[in-house]
Design a protein around this motif. Structure first.
Motif, PDB file in Angstrom:
ATOM      1  N   ALA A 214     -39.958  20.197  35.066  1.00 33.54           N
ATOM      2  CA  ALA A 214     -38.781  20.373  35.917  1.00 33.54           C
ATOM      3  C   ALA A 214     -37.577  19.629  35.351  1.00 33.54           C
ATOM      4  N   TYR A 215     -37.785  18.370  34.907  1.00 38.13           N
ATOM      5  CA  TYR A 215     -36.654  17.605  34.387  1.00 38.13           C
ATOM      6  C   TYR A 215     -36.131  18.208  33.084  1.00 38.13           C
ATOM      7  N   ARG A 216     -37.015  18.752  32.270  1.00 41.06           N
ATOM      8  CA  ARG A 216     -36.554  19.394  31.034  1.00 41.06           C
ATOM      9  C   ARG A 216     -35.745  20.660  31.370  1.00 41.06           C
ATOM     10  N   ALA A 217     -36.178  21.367  32.446  1.00 38.30           N
ATOM     11  CA  ALA A 217     -35.414  22.542  32.874  1.00 38.30           C
ATOM     12  C   ALA A 217     -34.040  22.124  33.401  1.00 38.30           C
ATOM     13  N   LEU A 218     -33.980  21.001  34.128  1.00 43.41           N
ATOM     14  CA  LEU A 218     -32.689  20.505  34.614  1.00 43.41           C
ATOM     15  C   LEU A 218     -31.800  20.093  33.453  1.00 43.41           C
ATOM     16  N   ALA A 219     -32.392  19.514  32.410  1.00 40.48           N
ATOM     17  CA  ALA A 219     -31.606  19.102  31.247  1.00 40.48           C
ATOM     18  C   ALA A 219     -30.923  20.301  30.604  1.00 40.48           C
ATOM     19  N   ARG A 220     -31.575  21.457  30.656  1.00 38.85           N
ATOM     20  CA  ARG A 220     -30.968  22.655  30.063  1.00 38.85           C
ATOM     21  C   ARG A 220     -29.831  23.223  30.913  1.00 38.85           C
ATOM     22  N   GLN A 221     -29.657  22.689  32.142  1.00 39.54           N
ATOM     23  CA  GLN A 221     -28.602  23.199  33.028  1.00 39.54           C
ATOM     24  C   GLN A 221     -27.278  22.483  32.832  1.00 39.54           C
ATOM     25  N   THR A 222     -27.229  21.438  32.054  1.00 37.58           N
ATOM     26  CA  THR A 222     -25.984  20.699  31.877  1.00 37.58           C
ATOM     27  C   THR A 222     -25.506  20.755  30.440  1.00 37.58           C
ATOM     28  N   ALA A 223     -24.186  20.795  30.281  1.00 37.21           N
ATOM     29  CA  ALA A 223     -23.586  20.787  28.943  1.00 37.21           C
ATOM     30  C   ALA A 223     -23.185  19.380  28.533  1.00 37.21           C
ATOM     31  N   ASP A 224     -23.320  18.434  29.480  1.00 35.88           N
ATOM     32  CA  ASP A 224     -22.951  17.060  29.182  1.00 35.88           C
ATOM     33  C   ASP A 224     -24.097  16.397  28.404  1.00 35.88           C
ATOM     34  N   ARG A 225     -23.802  15.923  27.177  1.00 35.12           N
ATOM     35  CA  ARG A 225     -24.839  15.374  26.308  1.00 35.12           C
ATOM     36  C   ARG A 225     -25.489  14.137  26.923  1.00 35.12           C
ATOM     37  N   GLY A 226     -24.706  13.282  27.548  1.00 30.10           N
ATOM     38  CA  GLY A 226     -25.267  12.071  28.152  1.00 30.10           C
ATOM     39  C   GLY A 226     -26.181  12.396  29.316  1.00 30.10           C
ATOM     40  N   HIS A 227     -25.753  13.341  30.159  1.00 32.16           N
ATOM     41  CA  HIS A 227     -26.594  13.723  31.293  1.00 32.16           C
ATOM     42  C   HIS A 227     -27.877  14.397  30.823  1.00 32.16           C
ATOM     43  N   ARG A 228     -27.753  15.208  29.771  1.00 31.13           N
ATOM     44  CA  ARG A 228     -28.941  15.870  29.242  1.00 31.13           C
ATOM     45  C   ARG A 228     -29.925  14.832  28.731  1.00 31.13           C
ATOM     46  N   SER A 229     -29.394  13.826  28.073  1.00 30.53           N
ATOM     47  CA  SER A 229     -30.252  12.770  27.542  1.00 30.53           C
ATOM     48  C   SER A 229     -30.958  12.020  28.663  1.00 30.53           C
ATOM     49  N   ASP A 230     -30.232  11.746  29.741  1.00 28.77           N
ATOM     50  CA  ASP A 230     -30.842  11.043  30.879  1.00 28.77           C
ATOM     51  C   ASP A 230     -31.969  11.865  31.496  1.00 28.77           C
ATOM     52  N   LEU A 231     -31.759  13.159  31.592  1.00 28.52           N
ATOM     53  CA  LEU A 231     -32.781  14.016  32.193  1.00 28.52           C
ATOM     54  C   LEU A 231     -33.998  14.151  31.295  1.00 28.52           C
TER      55      LEU A 231
ATOM     56  N   VAL B 182     -28.020  23.973  47.732  1.00 23.21           N
ATOM     57  CA  VAL B 182     -28.936  23.481  46.698  1.00 23.21           C
ATOM     58  C   VAL B 182     -28.357  22.197  46.118  1.00 23.21           C
ATOM     59  N   PRO B 183     -29.163  21.148  45.946  1.00 25.90           N
ATOM     60  CA  PRO B 183     -28.620  19.876  45.449  1.00 25.90           C
ATOM     61  C   PRO B 183     -27.924  20.043  44.098  1.00 25.90           C
ATOM     62  N   PRO B 184     -26.799  19.385  43.905  1.00 21.03           N
ATOM     63  CA  PRO B 184     -26.131  19.442  42.597  1.00 21.03           C
ATOM     64  C   PRO B 184     -26.879  18.567  41.593  1.00 21.03           C
ATOM     65  N   LEU B 185     -26.572  18.766  40.317  1.00 19.59           N
ATOM     66  CA  LEU B 185     -27.219  17.956  39.271  1.00 19.59           C
ATOM     67  C   LEU B 185     -26.904  16.475  39.409  1.00 19.59           C
ATOM     68  N   THR B 186     -25.782  16.177  40.070  1.00 19.36           N
ATOM     69  CA  THR B 186     -25.424  14.760  40.244  1.00 19.36           C
ATOM     70  C   THR B 186     -26.482  13.995  41.037  1.00 19.36           C
ATOM     71  N   ARG B 187     -27.322  14.691  41.772  1.00 20.64           N
ATOM     72  CA  ARG B 187     -28.405  14.009  42.478  1.00 20.64           C
ATOM     73  C   ARG B 187     -29.274  13.245  41.487  1.00 20.64           C
ATOM     74  N   TRP B 188     -29.421  13.788  40.282  1.00 26.51           N
ATOM     75  CA  TRP B 188     -30.255  13.156  39.267  1.00 26.51           C
ATOM     76  C   TRP B 188     -29.434  12.351  38.263  1.00 26.51           C
ATOM     77  N   THR B 189     -28.219  12.828  37.972  1.00 30.21           N
ATOM     78  CA  THR B 189     -27.452  12.175  36.916  1.00 30.21           C
ATOM     79  C   THR B 189     -26.660  10.971  37.417  1.00 30.21           C
ATOM     80  N   ARG B 190     -26.433  10.887  38.732  1.00 30.14           N
ATOM     81  CA  ARG B 190     -25.646   9.777  39.267  1.00 30.14           C
ATOM     82  C   ARG B 190     -26.436   8.973  40.294  1.00 30.14           C
ATOM     83  N   ARG B 191     -27.716   9.057  40.252  1.00 27.28           N
ATOM     84  CA  ARG B 191     -28.543   8.357  41.226  1.00 27.28           C
ATOM     85  C   ARG B 191     -28.544   6.860  40.970  1.00 27.28           C
TER      86      ARG B 191
END
Length: 708
Positions: free
Chosen positions: A678-695, A387-396
């Motif tokens: 979907a993006y709001r659900a992904l935002a809830r999967q990370t504890a990193d505030r910056g990544h959550r904000s990006d999502l 399954v793709p990691p969150l970095t697919r969206w946070t480091r794209r």
């Protein structure tokens, strides 16, 4: 006295062989009697071993050698109707061999059962010794002609008494006759002569030779002429190979008797002079015999197969044929120490090659546990099946739309291949055979410490240090283990070549690693592991096309090696073949530990952008969505982190297919709503505030247009 090592032999059960030889019809035995039995002039030799020129014989059947004066007679000493020892009624001569005429006879004491009498070509040949009489009567093996008796009979022409061996009658054809007929387009069977048939013959020959070798005996004169293929009958329901003409058999180490060989199939005269006849020279004759028989197969000649089909077939089985040729090459190696150590070792590799060729030919898997390599649970994949990691969206990359992100096909790194390839099984006679284990990366430093604490200094410990050092990221420890293994094992051990390849891979010197793995394959042509290693090396070198046939050979033979099908999928994806990659991934068995990874990979392939900006189609995405719904994810929960990420990938790919936003209409709004959630659900999967904000920003960016 019996030779050393005599004892009960384990008989191969031909009925259990998954590759039986084809049956064929055989004529009435008495039709084989020669009407005019003559020894061809080209094979006539003076019986005197010390004769200065044994070929100087006058062109007649009876006379004296022109070089030394020794008398000779090439006429059969028995005639039809003769009765030997009031028991064996002669039907007539049916063949001649290197040591004597062969007669068909009937045994009056056993209901006129057919048997064979074999006598000496010339009465001046020495009589059989007591040891030979004993030894030949002990050769009770289903792949060796049975010897029933030794008898004597006076020659009416000379008055001298001749000796005869009474042998089992084998109704069948010598393999040289089968080969000649096959080369001419008539294999004598109901099917063309195939390489698998040749290998089956070879395996039965090796079983017979192994039986002899266990009794400290050597056959010496193996060649197609001395191997019969006997059709099935009521006494034995299987077509079977039989070694005949045991006249050249001898006890290992015997230097007193003249050597009976056929030069074309034997080792060099220099080797015989230096070493005599040995198991190594015996293995050479097997290799040459198989090589000659292969040249008569339809795989080589194209006989009995339409030309178009022959070309496709040869392309399909090419790797397997190459493996077969490597077996023959090792058996015939000019250095005796480089040949197979014995019949069992050669048979093990031939069995693997036979399974490989057959599976490549018909696509039916034929797995068999390796005696040399341990099973490996590692999947050589760098993420295609995950399954793709969150970095697919946070480091794209910000300038690439998510729906157009190139699919990462998951090519593993060199170090991942080095630590993920199968591990050679420890040799059971090594004191440390139970100490090494395949280390997980996190356990590797601890294993290195444990190996040091044992105080053992053996080859298995040294090899384990190599693997643990690679897994721990400690190349110096791996190099030290390799150096010690070389000191302990010498430089010719295939396991040393294997570990050298692993070390070179870890150092990203893939070309050097490939060279070592090629050496291993030459030594072990029937094993899967070297082919998997060579496929990985080709892929890492940026040449996926040469990798494909090796991956395919492994996968067709054994569906448990899922690393091979992932490699095949990557090769297909590299050339833009989305459907082909998915079809291959779908072949992963339901019971495989990597079944879910293959199904996830199929979803990602169907929804990913391939090289050349090749986007999935609507039907591709429909298929991906259907497969995604059937996936077991998140412990079986209907919704969870993994399912959300894969659904997001599919939604993004659909969004990428939409026309301009202003023309998307209701379909676009629906997709935007799905992506926002979907993006709001992904935002809830990370504890990193910056990544959550990006999502969350991504969610807002894709919110459906509204005028309220």
């Amino acid at each position: 006295m019996p030779p050393a090592g005599a004892g009960a032999a384990r008989r191969p059960d031909v009925a259990d062989d998954p590759f039986p030889l084809p049956d064929f019809a055989f004529p009435d035995p008495e039709s084989l009697v020669l009407p005019d039995p003559r020894v061809p002039e080209g094979v006539r030799r003076c019986a005197n071993e010390a004769c200065p020129d044994r070929t100087r014989l006058p062109p007649k059947d009876v006379g004296h050698c022109l070089s030394c004066g020794t008398p000779f007679s090439f006429r059969p000493s028995l005639a039809p109707g003769d009765v030997v020892e009031q028991r064996y009624e002669v039907c007539g001569p049916i063949a001649h061999g290197g040591l004597g005429w062969v007669y068909l006879a009937r045994d009056s004491r056993l209901n006129d059962r057919y048997c064979v009498l074999k006598g000496l070509i010339d009465a001046s040949h020495a009589a059989l010794t007591a040891f030979e009489v004993w030894a030949l009567t002990q050769m009770d093996h289903p792949n060796i002609v049975g010897i029933y008796n030794f008898v004597k009979h006076p020659d009416e022409r000379t008055g001298k008494v001749r000796e005869y061996i009474v042998m089992e009658y084998v109704p069948g054809l010598p393999l040289n006759v089968v080969a000649t007929a096959a080369q001419q387009g008539n294999s004598r069977f109901d099917e063309p002569l195939l390489t698998e048939h040749v290998i089956t013959c070879g395996l039965q020959v090796l079983a017979a030779l192994g039986h002899l070798h266990e009794r400290d005996m050597l056959y010496c004169d193996l060649k197609p002429d001395n191997v019969m293929i006997r059709p099935a009958d009521r006494s034995d329901p299987d077509t079977r190979i039989k070694l005949i003409d045991l006249g050249g058999a001898r006890q290992a180490g015997d230097t007193s008797r003249p050597i009976v060989i056929t030069r074309r199939y034997q080792v060099s005269a220099e080797e015989i002079s230096a070493r005599g006849m040995t198991v190594a020279s015996e293995i050479h004759t097997v290799g040459e015999t198989l090589n000659q028989l292969y040249r008569a197969t339809s795989d080589h000649t194209g006989q009995e197969v339409p030309a178009e089909r022959h070309g496709r077939e040869q392309q399909r089985i090419a790797v397997g044929i190459e493996s077969f040729k490597l077996v023959c090459a090792r058996a015939r190696h000019p250095e005796p120490e480089r040949r197979f150590a014995g019949a069992a070792e050669m048979a093990r590799q031939l069995r693997g090659v036979r399974r490989e060729i057959a599976s490549l030919r018909d696509g039916v898997p034929r797995p068999e546990p390796s005696a040399l390599f341990a099973d490996n649970a590692v999947l050589l994949d760098a993420g295609l099946g995950a399954v793709p990691p969150l970095t697919r969206w946070t480091r794209r990359a910000a300038d690439v739309p998510l729906g157009a992100l190139p699919l990462d096909i998951g090519t593993p790194t060199p170090i991942a291949v080095a630590t993920g390839l199968p591990m050679p099984r420890p040799r059971p006679d090594d004191p440390a055979a139970d100490v090494p284990a395949p280390p997980a990366t996190e356990d590797a430093p601890r294993l290195l410490a444990q190996l040091k604490a044992t105080g053992l200094d053996t080859a298995e410990v040294a090899f384990a240090r190599v693997r643990a050092g690679l897994a721990a990221g400690e190349p110096d420890a791996a190099a030290a283990g390799l150096a010690r293994a070389r000191e302990l094992q010498g430089d010719r051990d295939w396991r040393l070549r294997w570990h050298e390849g692993l070390v070179e891979l870890a150092a990203a010197d893939t070309a050097a690693a490939r060279s070592h793995f090629e050496e291993v394959r030459r030594a072990l042509p029937g094993e899967i592991a070297p082919e998997l290693a060579l496929a990985c090396c080709a892929e890492l070198l940026g040449t996926p096309e040469p990798a494909e046939p090796y991956y395919l050979a492994v996968w067709r033979r054994d569906r448990s090696v899922v690393s091979a099908v992932f490699g095949l999928a990557r090769v297909h994806l590299a050339r833009g073949d989305r459907a082909g990659a998915v079809a291959l991934l779908d072949e992963t068995p339901d019971v495989s530990r990597h079944h879910d990874a293959a199904r996830i990979a199929a979803v990602r392939v169907l929804s990913g952008t391939l090289p050349g900006d090749d986007h999935p189609t609507g039907p591709d995405l429909d298929d991906a969505a259907a497969r995604l719904g059937a996936l077991y994810l998140d412990g079986g929960e209907p919704a969870g982190e993994s399912r959300t990420r894969l659904e997001t990938v599919v939604h993004e790919a659909r969004f990428g297919l939409l026309p301009a936003p202003e023309a998307a209409g209701r379909a676009g709004d629906d997709l935007r709503a799905l992506l926002e959630r979907a993006y709001r659900a992904l935002a809830r999967q990370t504890a990193d505030r910056g990544h959550r904000s990006d999502l969350v920003d991504l969610a807002n960016e894709h919110r459906p247009f509204t005028f309220r």
